[in-house]
Design a protein around this motif. Structure first.
Motif, PDB file in Angstrom:
ATOM      1  N   HIS A 195      -8.786   3.498   6.982  1.00 48.15           N
ATOM      2  CA  HIS A 195      -7.699   3.484   5.905  1.00 48.15           C
ATOM      3  C   HIS A 195      -6.743   4.423   6.413  1.00 48.15           C
ATOM      4  O   HIS A 195      -5.475   4.348   5.801  1.00 48.15           O
ATOM      5  N   HIS A 211      -9.573   8.402   2.289  1.00 51.20           N
ATOM      6  CA  HIS A 211      -8.312   9.232   2.355  1.00 51.20           C
ATOM      7  C   HIS A 211      -8.837  10.566   2.941  1.00 51.20           C
ATOM      8  O   HIS A 211      -9.478  11.011   2.526  1.00 51.20           O
ATOM      9  N   HIS A 250       0.127   4.310  -3.368  1.00 51.01           N
ATOM     10  CA  HIS A 250       0.954   5.355  -2.657  1.00 51.01           C
ATOM     11  C   HIS A 250       2.506   5.262  -2.955  1.00 51.01           C
ATOM     12  O   HIS A 250       2.755   4.082  -3.015  1.00 51.01           O
ATOM     13  N   VAL A 268       0.729  -1.390   0.202  1.00 50.39           N
ATOM     14  CA  VAL A 268       0.184  -0.027   0.025  1.00 50.39           C
ATOM     15  C   VAL A 268       0.686   1.396   0.032  1.00 50.39           C
ATOM     16  O   VAL A 268       0.592   2.149  -0.744  1.00 50.39           O
ATOM     17  N   HIS A 321      -0.997   4.803   6.468  1.00 49.85           N
ATOM     18  CA  HIS A 321      -0.989   6.031   6.198  1.00 49.85           C
ATOM     19  C   HIS A 321      -0.506   6.798   7.598  1.00 49.85           C
ATOM     20  O   HIS A 321      -1.152   7.574   8.137  1.00 49.85           O
TER      21      HIS A 321
HETATM   22 CO    CO Z   1      -4.509   4.927   0.825  1.00 53.52          CO
END
Ligand code: CO
Length: 475
Positions: free
Chosen positions: A220, A287, A467, A124, A170
């Motif tokens: 996420h 996001h 990403h 990811v 993230h």
């Molecule tokens: Co993402």
């Protein structure tokens, strides 16, 4: 040629691993652009006669573009995860979760942590922990790699005992604490969000707050401001009976969309870990764009979808490869949490939908800002995958677009010019699949004008990834 079909190449396997010292460049790269863009994403969508079914599930590959003296080099290599090695050895999707149920999704993969074998396919995102480069996924296993050779080194060992079964790929960076911030969701022995920071140069996570939760939400990403950490709990929640998972019942049956719960913002004060909850109507998101404090409020900008179909339907490969469907797109929305009376206000930010959002993170994360970059669909020529880059001024809605026929751009990455004054003084980097040639190129846009400065072409396609990060201090 059917344009919608061309994007299939972006969801097809790439076998080649190459190191190219100097890519042909059309146009002129800025002389100041120095550093390395490292990205990951799926690159193998079948093993033997078995196929992965979800965009998030293909075996991961690292890609890097290094800029120096107006030139750019490229290399790519598969992540040598256990999932990858086992697939190569056996010719099958060998991990329990895939072998027993090839229809499993991200969520099932994530929660097979309750079984002895779980996937370490860290597909990811990329970050650095303790000055080491790691690939991330949504189980708390970071795979370390050598950024020069892209060889996988192994699982990164945290020097602590913080428990948890899922996480986000993230993490945030807090410049005051000089720490990364993230959290792990723990499902047993009891259910908690364990929010932690990890100081620069350290491999030891330090707990900021451990928050009991009855039905953990799928998250996420999250947001931070100067003083707060915000977990956005959309009502796609795990009503988990852990025994069922251990017995092998697919986890997806335990994740439920409960819109009647609404969406909850769990706000954690960094200073002392104090927790406060705000509630609003249900929505879904992957996001966050940014968040900041303003006038007694916490302002949170994110890319919102109306419901859980984005989790349960839209990103299956079957949908993404469809010639008749266009990819789902979220809208920019701003939530304002009033710290005085606890009320939540929502407003649409811009008419332009936008996914894979990017800001000048180093300068503006956690701060008031104006500009976001992302991907979406050309309004008159929508296709089954993102086919346009956009730059949106969040308050005015002013939008600039980059579009080229049958080209499919990935996540934009903003790189600030060294002498930057304006928020958009820099470049946008994006890996673009050219559907006309079925090869990819790295596009460099002037972030201010959104016009092309240069493109560096490679000889194969790069499958659609998620990403990456630009590391400017790395050359
Ligand atoms: Co993402």
């Amino acid at each position: 040629m059917d344009a919608a079909r061309i994007s299939h190449k972006g969801l097809s396997t790439l076998e080649q691993e190459v190191m190219l010292d100097q890519l042909p460049v059309r146009g002129t790269l800025p002389a100041w652009l120095t550093g390395t863009l490292v990205r990951n994403g799926p690159a193998q969508f079948e093993v033997g006669s078995q196929a992965y079914t979800h965009w998030f599930d293909g075996l991961g590959m690292l890609h890097k573009f290094t800029f120096r003296d107006g030139k750019v080099s490229y290399a790519n290599k598969f992540l040598k995860s256990k999932a990858y090695q086992k697939a190569r050895e056996t010719g099958r999707i060998s991990y329990t979760e895939f072998a027993t149920d090839p229809c499993r999704t991200l969520f099932e993969r994530v929660f097979t942590l309750f079984t002895p074998k779980f996937s370490d396919n860290a597909v990811v995102n990329i970050t650095r922990i303790a000055d080491r480069f790691v690939a991330l996924t949504e189980v708390p296993i970071a795979l370390e790699f050598d950024v020069e050779t892209l060889e996988t080194i192994g699982v990164f060992d945290y020097e602590d005992t913080i428990g948890g079964h899922t996480t986000t790929a993230h993490p945030h960076y807090d410049p005051v604490w000089r720490s990364a911030i993230n959290f792990v969701t723990q499902f047993s022995p009891d259910r908690r969000y364990n929010v932690y920071r990890i100081p620069n140069g350290s491999a030891q996570r330090r707990l900021i707050a451990s928050i009991p939760v009855s039905e953990p939400a799928y998250m996420h990403s999250f947001a931070i401001t100067e003083r707060y950490i915000i977990l956005t709990e959309c009502p796609f929640v795990a009503d988990v009976d852990v025994r069922n998972v251990i017995l092998g019942k697919p986890f997806i049956s335990n994740l439920k969309w409960k819109p009647e719960r609404g969406t909850r913002f769990t706000v954690i004060r960094k200073e002392d870990g104090a927790v406060r909850t705000f509630e609003t109507e249900a929505f879904a998101t992957f996001h966050h764009v940014n968040a900041f404090e303003h006038d007694g409020e916490i302002v949170i900008d994110l890319a919102a979808y109306p419901d859980a179909s984005v989790y349960t339907y839209d990103f299956y490969l079957e949908q993404l490869r469809s010639t008749t469907q266009t990819i789902a797109l979220p809208h920019l929305r701003r939530y304002r949490l009033c710290l005085h009376d606890g009320r939540v206000a929502a407003e649409a930010l811009a008419a332009e939908p936008l996914e894979l959002p990017c800001i000048d993170y180093g300068r503006y994360n956690g701060q008031p800002y104006q500009l976001v970059y992302g991907v979406n669909l050309h309004r008159a020529r929508p296709q089954s995958f993102y086919n346009q880059l956009v730059k949106v001024a969040v308050q005015t809605g002013d939008t600039l677009r980059w579009y080229e026929e049958d080209c499919f751009p990935g996540e934009p990455v903003f790189v600030r010019a060294p002498t930057a004054a304006a928020e958009d003084d820099g470049v946008i980097l994006s890996v673009v699949l050219d559907g006309k040639t079925n090869t990819s190129f790295l596009l460099v846009l002037d972030a201010a004008t959104f016009t092309e400065l240069a493109r560096a072409e490679i000889t194969h396609h790069i499958p659609f990834g998620f990403h990456g990060q630009f590391f400017g201090d790395m050359v």
